[in-house]
Design an enzyme around this catalytic site. Structure first.
Site, PDB file in Angstrom:
ATOM      1  N   LYS A  34       0.833  -1.209   0.000  1.00  0.00           N
ATOM      2  CA  LYS A  34       0.000   0.000   0.000  1.00  0.00           C
ATOM      3  C   LYS A  34       0.868   1.259   0.000  1.00  0.00           C
ATOM      4  O   LYS A  34       0.670   2.162  -0.801  1.00  0.00           O
ATOM      5  CB  LYS A  34      -0.896   0.036   1.251  1.00  0.00           C
ATOM      6  CG  LYS A  34      -1.890  -1.094   1.345  1.00  0.00           C
ATOM      7  CD  LYS A  34      -2.752  -0.979   2.585  1.00  0.00           C
ATOM      8  CE  LYS A  34      -1.986  -1.142   3.884  1.00  0.00           C
ATOM      9  NZ  LYS A  34      -1.393  -2.453   4.094  1.00  0.00           N
ATOM     10  N   THR A  35       1.817   1.289   0.929  1.00  0.00           N
ATOM     11  CA  THR A  35       2.657   2.477   1.040  1.00  0.00           C
ATOM     12  C   THR A  35       3.465   2.660  -0.237  1.00  0.00           C
ATOM     13  O   THR A  35       3.657   3.772  -0.728  1.00  0.00           O
ATOM     14  CB  THR A  35       3.579   2.351   2.271  1.00  0.00           C
ATOM     15  OG1 THR A  35       2.756   2.143   3.422  1.00  0.00           O
ATOM     16  CG2 THR A  35       4.400   3.601   2.470  1.00  0.00           C
ATOM     17  N   ASP A 217      -1.741   7.905   4.349  1.00  0.00           N
ATOM     18  CA  ASP A 217      -1.347   6.516   4.655  1.00  0.00           C
ATOM     19  C   ASP A 217      -1.845   6.153   6.059  1.00  0.00           C
ATOM     20  O   ASP A 217      -2.128   7.039   6.857  1.00  0.00           O
ATOM     21  CB  ASP A 217       0.188   6.389   4.592  1.00  0.00           C
ATOM     22  CG  ASP A 217       0.633   4.933   4.419  1.00  0.00           C
ATOM     23  OD1 ASP A 217      -0.231   4.041   4.329  1.00  0.00           O
ATOM     24  OD2 ASP A 217       1.861   4.694   4.375  1.00  0.00           O
ATOM     25  N   ARG A 604       5.295  -7.677  10.802  1.00  0.00           N
ATOM     26  CA  ARG A 604       6.514  -6.880  10.552  1.00  0.00           C
ATOM     27  C   ARG A 604       7.649  -7.776  10.077  1.00  0.00           C
ATOM     28  O   ARG A 604       8.625  -7.323   9.504  1.00  0.00           O
ATOM     29  CB  ARG A 604       7.001  -6.147  11.827  1.00  0.00           C
ATOM     30  CG  ARG A 604       6.051  -5.159  12.479  1.00  0.00           C
ATOM     31  CD  ARG A 604       5.512  -4.163  11.524  1.00  0.00           C
ATOM     32  NE  ARG A 604       4.224  -4.586  11.007  1.00  0.00           N
ATOM     33  CZ  ARG A 604       3.677  -4.093   9.906  1.00  0.00           C
ATOM     34  NH1 ARG A 604       4.281  -3.168   9.203  1.00  0.00           N
ATOM     35  NH2 ARG A 604       2.498  -4.523   9.480  1.00  0.00           N
TER      36      ARG A 604
HETATM   37  P1  ATP Z   1       1.808  -2.226   6.005  1.00  0.00           P
HETATM   38  O1  ATP Z   1       0.388  -2.689   6.012  1.00  0.00           O
HETATM   39  O2  ATP Z   1       2.620  -2.989   6.980  1.00  0.00           O
HETATM   40  O3  ATP Z   1       1.938  -0.743   6.098  1.00  0.00           O
HETATM   41  P2  ATP Z   1       2.118  -1.992   3.154  1.00  0.00           P
HETATM   42  O4  ATP Z   1       0.896  -2.568   2.549  1.00  0.00           O
HETATM   43  O5  ATP Z   1       2.207  -0.531   3.219  1.00  0.00           O
HETATM   44  O6  ATP Z   1       2.390  -2.656   4.575  1.00  0.00           O
HETATM   45  P3  ATP Z   1       4.657  -1.843   1.849  1.00  0.00           P
HETATM   46  O7  ATP Z   1       5.442  -1.458   3.023  1.00  0.00           O
HETATM   47  O8  ATP Z   1       4.338  -0.837   0.815  1.00  0.00           O
HETATM   48  O9  ATP Z   1       3.325  -2.579   2.321  1.00  0.00           O
HETATM   49  O10 ATP Z   1       5.347  -3.081   1.128  1.00  0.00           O
HETATM   50  C1  ATP Z   1       5.810  -4.203   1.843  1.00  0.00           C
HETATM   51  C2  ATP Z   1       7.061  -4.742   1.199  1.00  0.00           C
HETATM   52  O11 ATP Z   1       6.774  -5.305  -0.060  1.00  0.00           O
HETATM   53  C3  ATP Z   1       8.088  -3.668   0.954  1.00  0.00           C
HETATM   54  O12 ATP Z   1       9.360  -4.180   1.200  1.00  0.00           O
HETATM   55  C4  ATP Z   1       7.873  -3.325  -0.501  1.00  0.00           C
HETATM   56  O13 ATP Z   1       9.046  -2.798  -1.095  1.00  0.00           O
HETATM   57  C5  ATP Z   1       7.521  -4.678  -1.091  1.00  0.00           C
HETATM   58  N1  ATP Z   1       6.647  -4.576  -2.286  1.00  0.00           N
HETATM   59  C6  ATP Z   1       5.473  -3.933  -2.361  1.00  0.00           C
HETATM   60  N2  ATP Z   1       4.927  -4.049  -3.589  1.00  0.00           N
HETATM   61  C7  ATP Z   1       5.785  -4.787  -4.326  1.00  0.00           C
HETATM   62  C8  ATP Z   1       5.789  -5.267  -5.673  1.00  0.00           C
HETATM   63  N3  ATP Z   1       4.799  -5.021  -6.516  1.00  0.00           N
HETATM   64  N4  ATP Z   1       6.852  -5.994  -6.072  1.00  0.00           N
HETATM   65  C9  ATP Z   1       7.852  -6.264  -5.205  1.00  0.00           C
HETATM   66  N5  ATP Z   1       7.914  -5.850  -3.940  1.00  0.00           N
HETATM   67  C10 ATP Z   1       6.888  -5.127  -3.489  1.00  0.00           C
HETATM   68 MG    MG Z   2       2.413   0.779   4.871  1.00  0.00          MG
END
Ligand code: ATP
Ligand code: MG
Length: 759
Positions: A34-35, A217, A604
Site C-alpha cells: 500500500k505504502t 497513509d 513486521r
Molecule cells: P503495512 O500494512 O505494513 O503498512 P504496506 O501494505 O504498506 O504494509 P509496503 O510497506 O508498501 O506494504 O510493502 C511491503 C514490502 O513489499 C516492501 O518491502 C515493498 O518494497 C515490497 N513490495 C510492495 N509491492 C511490491 C511489488 N509489486 N513488487 C515487489 N515488492 C513489493
Molecule cells: Mg504501509
C-alpha cells in the site's frame, strides 16, 4: 518513464497509481504494498501528469514514515521538487504558522508537550483548590486530549452535556491559559486548524484550491478530528487517496476511529476501492500464522492475502522460566544469528509495554550487543534538555508561561514558589509571564530580596535576547548554559555529588547537553531558524531518531512498529494479562484491538519470527504468574516449533476478567485513568491462581552510597539551591531524603538521582 514507475508494481497497484477520479480507497492487508503504491502514485502525478509538487500533500503516521517516503520519492524523482510529505501534526503547524493570526494567536506560538501540559493543569487544579487526590492531572489531561481527538472545544463539550461540568470548566480555563501563553498543545494543532477552516471560509477555500491531491497513509488510525480536517481540505476539485488496513487499527484507545476507513465509501459516494491481495513482505508461514490470529476477530472484513514467497522457517516459540531467562534467550539467540552473518539492523525486538524493556536492555548489554531503543523517556523530554530548550522558548515567545516558570529558578537563584505565584497573579494583566515579571517589579509587588533576584533574572534574559540577534544558535545555547551556571554546576556535580549514582547522572546530563548542541549545529548547517528548530523538536518522537543504517538491534513497543519491516523479529511477553494486556479486560472490543496489535507485530517479520513467553515475570516488585497468551493458541501447531500441550493455554474465547470501569463518556475515561494510576498493579492482570509469595530481594540490595549524608547536613541541589537534610528513609535504590530548601520549602527526593552536593 511511465514504465519505470509502473514496472515495479502489480496490476492493482498500477490501477491505484493511474486512477483519475476524486476518491480512492486502497484497503488491503499488511505488507501488500500500500505504502509503495501511494508513493509511486505521488511520483507518477508529478512526473507523468505534470501536477506541480506544491499542489500535493501526502500524510503519514510518523515523522519517520514521512522521511522514508521523501527518500523514496527522491529515488524516484531525482532532482524534481518534492511535495508536502508530513504527519497531520506537522502539516497543521505549517498551515498555522501562516494563518493562525486569523484566530487571534501570534505566529510565534509555542508547542507544549505533555510535561508542559501537566504543569499547567497542576497549577489550575491548585488555583481551583481541587486536590490532586480527587482529580489527577494526568486524568484531566486524558480528558482534554480525548475531547480534542473528537474535535470538541470546551463550548462543544458543554453543549453536548455528556461530561462532568467541572471537567469542562477546567478544560475551558486550560484553553484560555494556553491562548494567553500563545501556546498550542498537540491536540490543539489539529483542533485549531479545524476551527480555522470551519470559521474562515476564505482561508479554507484558499487551501482547498491549493491542494489538488491529498493522500493519507495508515488511514485506519485517523481520529475524528483528523477525518474532519481531511474533509475540510477536500474541495470539489481535490483528489483524495486514502490507504489503510482495518486489521491494523491499533490506536482506538487514543481516539482513532476505524469507521473512518470502513465508512469512507459512504461519505465519498462513488469512491473507487482497490484491494491488494499479494503480500510481498513475509514468508508464507509468518503470513498464515498472523492471519490465523487476526481471523478470530468477529467484526472484521474478510480478506484474501496470499504470498508467492517461500514457506521459510517455522516460527520459534520459546517458553522461559522468567523474564530474565527470556531476555537471556533473546540476547543469546541474537548473538548466534550475528555469528551466522545476520546484520543487527535486520533484527527487532518488540514488547507490549515499555516496562519490559529494562531486562532486555540489560541482557543485550551483558552480551555486548548494540541496540537502539525507541519509546522510554524521550531525549527532548529529559530534564536538562527541557531546561535548556525552555530558555530558548522564552526568548522566542516571552508569553510562554510554562517555559519561563521552569527556568526562572533553574539553576537555583533563590526565587521561591511564593514569588513565582505573586508574579503569576499579574500574568493575564501583563499579557505573559516575562511581562508580569516587569510589572511586579514596577509595582513593587515583591520583597526586597526577591525583587533583586527577579530583576537579575529579567536582565539576564534581556541580555540573551540581545545575543539572539547576533549569535548562531549553538553558540547562544552554550553561552546560556555557561552564563546561567547550568553546565558549571553539573560539572561540579560530576566530581562532588554525594552518591556515585548522582555523579554518574550528572555526567549523563552533560553528555546529553553536548548531544543537544551537536544537533543544533547540524540544524543550522541546513540553514534552519531557531523557530524551526523548536518546532522540529516539539514534534519529534523518539522513533524519528531511528537511523536504520547503523548496525544495532531495534527495541520498541508493538505500537511503534506499525508500518515498519524487519527480516528477523522477536515478540516477547506473549502472556495473558500482558499481551493481551489486562486493559483489554474492558470488553471484546479492546481484546479485538490487542489481537490486531498482535497481527501488526507478526506481520513486521519478513523471514523469521520468534514468539516468547515467561512462566513468571517480575512486575512492579512482585512476581506474576501468567499463562501463555491466547494468541499463541490460535497459531496452527504445524507453524510452530517448541509447541507445548494445548491444555496450558486458556480457552481462546474466554475474555479476560472485566473490570467495571465506566467508559461510556469522558468522565468515565477520567475515572479509568485515575483508577489505574492509583493502583499501579492494575497495570497487569494477575490471575488468582498459583501465586507463590515473591522472594524479597531487598535484603540483597547493596548498601547505599550516601557519602555520609546525615540529618542536619547542608546540601545543594541544582534546581532548588541550598537546603538542610530533615529526614532519611528507605535503603538502597529506594532511599529517600527529605530536605528543607530555602527557595521552595520541603521536598522529598530519591537520593540516587537527587544529585546533591555538600552545601
Ligand atoms: P503495512 O500494512 O505494513 O503498512 P504496506 O501494505 O504498506 O504494509 P509496503 O510497506 O508498501 O506494504 O510493502 C511491503 C514490502 O513489499 C516492501 O518491502 C515493498 O518494497 C515490497 N513490495 C510492495 N509491492 C511490491 C511489488 N509489486 N513488487 C515487489 N515488492 C513489493
Ligand atoms: Mg504501509
Amino acid at each position: 518513464m511511465t514504465d519505470e514507475l509502473l514496472e515495479a508494481l502489480n496490476e492493482p497497484q498500477q490501477q491505484a497509481v493511474l486512477y483519475d477520479g476524486t476518491a480512492l480507497l486502497m484497503l488491503a492487508g499488511a505488507g501488500s504494498g500500500k505504502t509503495r503504491a501511494l508513493t509511486h502514485r505521488v511520483a507518477h502525478l508529478i512526473r507523468q501528469r505534470g501536477v506541480p509538487a506544491w499542489r500535493i500533500m501526502a500524510v503519514t503516521f510518523t515523522n519517520k514514515a514521512a522521511a522514508e517516503m521523501r527518500e523514496r520519492l527522491v529515488a524516484l524523482l531525482g532532482q524534481d521538487k518534492l511535495p508536502w510529505v508530513a504527519t497531520f501534526h506537522a502539516s497543521c503547524v505549517r498551515i498555522l504558522r501562516q494563518e493562525i493570526e486569523h484566530l487571534g494567536y501570534n505566529r510565534d506560538f509555542t508547542i507544549y508537550d505533555d510535561q508542559d501540559q501537566l504543569r499547567l493543569l497542576r497549577e489550575l487544579l491548585k488555583q481551583r483548590k481541587i486536590p490532586e487526590k480527587e482529580l489527577k492531572p494526568r486524568a484531566l489531561a486524558a480528558f482534554i486530549d480525548h475531547a480534542k481527538n473528537r474535535g470538541l472545544t470546551p463550548q462543544a463539550c458543554a453543549q453536548q452535556q455528556i461530561d462532568d461540568p467541572d471537567l469542562i470548566e477546567l478544560y475551558r480555563l486550560y484553553q484560555l491559559r494556553m491562548k494567553q501563553g500563545n501556546a498550542l498543545d498537540f491536540g490543539d494543532l489539529l483542533l485549531v486548524t479545524v476551527q480555522l477552516f470551519e470559521e474562515i471560509a476564505d482561508v479554507r477555500r484558499r487551501w482547498q484550491d491549493r491542494f489538488a491531491h491529498l493522500l493519507i497513509d495508515e488511514f485506519q488510525d485517523t481520529n475524528r478530528v483528523q477525518y474532519r480536517l481531511m474533509q475540510l481540505l477536500t474541495g470539489p476539485q481535490t483528489h483524495l487517496c486514502v490507504v489503510g488496513d482495518d486489521d491494523q487499527s491499533i490506536y482506538r484507545w487514543r481516539g482513532a476511529e476505524v469507521s473512518n476507513i470502513l465508512g469512507f465509501d459512504r461519505d465519498y459516494a462513488g469512491a473507487r476501492i482497490i484491494r491488494l491481495e499479494q503480500n510481498y513482505r513475509s514468508t508464507r508461514t509468518i503470513l498464515d500464522a498472523a492471519t490465523a490470529v487476526v481471523e478470530k476477530n468477529s467484526d472484521r472484513r474478510a480478506k484474501n492475502l496470499w504470498t508467492d514467497n517461500p514457506s521459510g522457517d517455522v516460527i520459534h516459540l520459546e517458553t522461559s522460566a522468567d523474564d530474565l531467562d527470556e531476555a537471556r534467550f533473546i540476547a543469546t539467540e541474537i548473538s548466534r544469528l550475528q555469528r551466522q552473518g545476520e546484520a543487527l539492523r535486520d533484527i527487532a525486538v518488540f514488547y507490549r509495554t515499555n516496562a519490559q524493556s529494562r531486562v532486555l536492555e540489560e541482557a543485550l548489554r551483558g552480551q555486548r550487543i548494540p541496540y537502539a531503543m525507541f519509546g522510554g523517556v524521550k531525549f527532548y523530554a529529559r530534564q536538562e534538555i527541557k531546561d535548556a530548550l525552555c530558555y530558548l522558548r522564552t526568548l522566542v515567545n516571552p508569553a510562554d508561561g510554562m517555559a519561563a516558570r521552569r527556568i526562572i529558578n533553574t539553576p537555583a537563584r533563590g526565587i521561591g514558589a511564593a514569588t513565582i505565584e505573586r508574579i503569576a497573579e499579574l500574568e493575564t494583566e501583563a499579557g505573559g509571564f516575562m511581562a508580569a515579571c516587569h510589572l511586579a517589579l514596577e509595582r513593587n509587588r515583591l520583597g526586597a530580596a526577591a525583587s533583586r533576584r527577579v530583576r537579575g533574572f529579567v536582565e539576564l534574559m534581556e541580555d540573551f535576547t540581545r545575543r539572539l540577534a547576533r549569535l548562531p544558535l549553538p553558540q547562544l545555547m552554550a553561552e546560556i548554559l555557561q552564563d546561567t551556571s547550568y553546565t558549571p554546576a553539573l560539572q561540579e556535580e560530576t566530581q562532588q555529588a554525594l552518591t556515585a549514582d548522582g555523579r554518574q547522572e550528572a555526567k549523563g546530563r552533560l553528555d546529553n547537553l553536548e548531544q543537544l548542541l551537536a544537533g543544533m549545529e547540524e540544524h543550522i548547517s541546513n540553514d534552519g531558524s531557531l523557530q524551526e528548530y523548536l518546532e522540529q523538536v516539539a514534534l519529534m518522537t523518539d522513533l524519528d531518531q531511528h537511523d536504520s543504517s547503523i548496525e544495532r538491534v531495534t527495541l520498541m513497543t508493538l505500537h511503534s512498529a506499525k508500518g515498519l519491516e524487519y527480516p528477523l523479529v522477536f515478540i516477547t511477553g506473549m502472556e495473558e494479562g500482558l499481551f493481551p494486556h489486562s486493559r483489554s479486560g474492558n470488553g471484546n472490543a479492546d481484546l479485538d484491538e490487542e489481537r490486531r496489535l498482535c497481527y501488526v507485530g507478526m506481520t513486521r517479520a519478513m523471514r523469521k519470527l520468534y514468539l516468547s513467553h515467561a512462566r513468571r515475570r517480575r512486575m512492579y516488585g512482585t512476581w506474576q504468574f501468567n499463562p501463555p497468551s491466547r494468541f499463541l493458541a490460535d497459531i496452527p501447531v504445524a507453524l510452530l516449533t517448541g509447541y507445548r500441550a494445548p491444555s496450558t493455554f486458556p480457552v481462546s474465547t474466554s475474555a479476560a476478567p472485566a473490570s467495571q470501569h465506566p467508559t461510556h463518556n469522558l468522565a468515565g475515561l477520567v475515572d479509568l485513568v485515575a483508577a489505574e494510576e492509583m493502583d499501579q498493579s492494575a497495570e497487569v492482570y494477575i490471575p488468582q491462581q498459583k501465586g507463590r509469595p515473591a522472594p524479597s530481594t531487598s535484603s540483597a540490595d547493596p548498601p547505599a552510597d550516601t557519602g555520609g549524608l546525615r540529618l542536619g547536613a547542608r546540601v545543594r541541589h541544582l534546581k532548588f539551591g541550598s537546603g538542610v537534610v530533615r529526614r532519611l528513609e528507605g535503603s538502597g535504590d529506594k532511599q529517600k531524603v527529605t530536605i528543607y530548601f530555602n527557595s521552595v520549602g520541603t521536598k522529598k527526593l530519591l537520593l540516587k538521582f537527587a544529585g546533591l552536593m555538600p552545601g
